[in-house]
Motif scaffolding. Structure first.
Motif, PDB file in Angstrom:
ATOM      1  N   VAL A   5       0.852  -1.186   0.000  1.00 32.78           N
ATOM      2  CA  VAL A   5       0.000   0.000   0.000  1.00 32.78           C
ATOM      3  C   VAL A   5       0.889   1.238   0.000  1.00 32.78           C
ATOM      4  O   VAL A   5       1.824   1.327   0.796  1.00 32.78           O
ATOM      5  N   PRO A   6       0.613   2.205  -0.885  1.00 33.10           N
ATOM      6  CA  PRO A   6       1.374   3.459  -0.821  1.00 33.10           C
ATOM      7  C   PRO A   6       1.175   4.104   0.546  1.00 33.10           C
ATOM      8  O   PRO A   6       0.159   3.892   1.204  1.00 33.10           O
ATOM      9  N   ALA A  31      -2.521   3.194   6.084  1.00 33.12           N
ATOM     10  CA  ALA A  31      -2.709   1.751   6.240  1.00 33.12           C
ATOM     11  C   ALA A  31      -2.852   1.430   7.722  1.00 33.12           C
ATOM     12  O   ALA A  31      -2.204   2.042   8.568  1.00 33.12           O
ATOM     13  N   ASP A  32      -3.719   0.462   8.001  1.00 23.73           N
ATOM     14  CA  ASP A  32      -3.956   0.042   9.380  1.00 23.73           C
ATOM     15  C   ASP A  32      -4.109  -1.468   9.383  1.00 23.73           C
ATOM     16  O   ASP A  32      -5.198  -1.987   9.150  1.00 23.73           O
ATOM     17  N   GLY A  33      -3.014  -2.160   9.624  1.00 24.24           N
ATOM     18  CA  GLY A  33      -3.066  -3.620   9.630  1.00 24.24           C
ATOM     19  C   GLY A  33      -3.355  -4.165   8.248  1.00 24.24           C
ATOM     20  O   GLY A  33      -2.600  -3.969   7.320  1.00 24.24           O
ATOM     21  N   SER A  34      -4.498  -4.839   8.101  1.00 17.55           N
ATOM     22  CA  SER A  34      -4.831  -5.469   6.827  1.00 17.55           C
ATOM     23  C   SER A  34      -5.709  -4.595   5.937  1.00 17.55           C
ATOM     24  O   SER A  34      -6.155  -5.029   4.882  1.00 17.55           O
ATOM     25  N   SER A  35      -5.993  -3.366   6.370  1.00 18.85           N
ATOM     26  CA  SER A  35      -6.832  -2.484   5.554  1.00 18.85           C
ATOM     27  C   SER A  35      -6.077  -1.200   5.222  1.00 18.85           C
ATOM     28  O   SER A  35      -5.072  -0.870   5.841  1.00 18.85           O
ATOM     29  N   ALA A  36      -6.596  -0.503   4.232  1.00 16.45           N
ATOM     30  CA  ALA A  36      -5.987   0.763   3.823  1.00 16.45           C
ATOM     31  C   ALA A  36      -7.100   1.733   3.451  1.00 16.45           C
ATOM     32  O   ALA A  36      -8.184   1.332   3.025  1.00 16.45           O
ATOM     33  N   GLU A  37      -6.822   3.004   3.609  1.00 16.89           N
ATOM     34  CA  GLU A  37      -7.759   4.048   3.234  1.00 16.89           C
ATOM     35  C   GLU A  37      -7.016   5.099   2.426  1.00 16.89           C
ATOM     36  O   GLU A  37      -5.794   5.236   2.535  1.00 16.89           O
ATOM     37  N   PHE A  38      -7.783   5.861   1.639  1.00 16.06           N
ATOM     38  CA  PHE A  38      -7.184   6.994   0.956  1.00 16.06           C
ATOM     39  C   PHE A  38      -8.183   8.125   0.901  1.00 16.06           C
ATOM     40  O   PHE A  38      -9.388   7.919   0.898  1.00 16.06           O
ATOM     41  N   LEU A  39      -7.672   9.345   0.907  1.00 19.62           N
ATOM     42  CA  LEU A  39      -8.487  10.542   0.845  1.00 19.62           C
ATOM     43  C   LEU A  39      -7.953  11.408  -0.288  1.00 19.62           C
ATOM     44  O   LEU A  39      -6.776  11.767  -0.296  1.00 19.62           O
ATOM     45  N   VAL A  40      -8.827  11.716  -1.234  1.00 19.51           N
ATOM     46  CA  VAL A  40      -8.449  12.527  -2.389  1.00 19.51           C
ATOM     47  C   VAL A  40      -8.897  13.958  -2.151  1.00 19.51           C
ATOM     48  O   VAL A  40     -10.037  14.203  -1.773  1.00 19.51           O
ATOM     49  N   ALA A  41      -7.997  14.909  -2.360  1.00 23.41           N
ATOM     50  CA  ALA A  41      -8.315  16.335  -2.231  1.00 23.41           C
ATOM     51  C   ALA A  41      -7.931  17.022  -3.539  1.00 23.41           C
ATOM     52  O   ALA A  41      -6.755  17.109  -3.877  1.00 23.41           O
ATOM     53  N   ILE A  42      -8.954  17.465  -4.280  1.00 24.40           N
ATOM     54  CA  ILE A  42      -8.724  18.172  -5.539  1.00 24.40           C
ATOM     55  C   ILE A  42      -8.699  19.668  -5.247  1.00 24.40           C
ATOM     56  O   ILE A  42      -9.568  20.186  -4.545  1.00 24.40           O
TER      57      ILE A  42
END
Length: 74
Positions: A5-6, A31-42
């Motif tokens: 995960v980046p 990333a948090d353990g086995s999951s990942a999140e992303f937030l896009v800001a345009i």
């Protein structure tokens, strides 16, 4: 399946046919353990409002016309 995960903030940019880059925002990966999140800001500064079939789009005008349609929309 992605195994790596980046991490952190990455720049979002568009590349025109001449190879020029236009920065339009950033994405923040966490990333948090086995999951990942992303937030896009345009960053909409420099974008112009366009309408197609009664849907508002934000467009950048340069040597090319680049448009972003927020989805989902009302």
């Amino acid at each position: 399946m992605c195994t790596e995960v980046p991490a952190g903030k990455k720049t979002i940019y568009l590349i025109d046919t001449a190879g020029g880059q236009v920065t339009i925002g950033e994405v923040n990966f966490t990333a948090d353990g086995s999951s990942a999140e992303f937030l896009v800001a345009i960053d909409y500064e420099g974008f112009t409002d366009y309408f197609l079939s009664m849907k508002e789009m934000k467009c950048l005008e340069s040597s090319e016309l680049w448009c972003h349609l927020k989805y989902p929309y009302e």
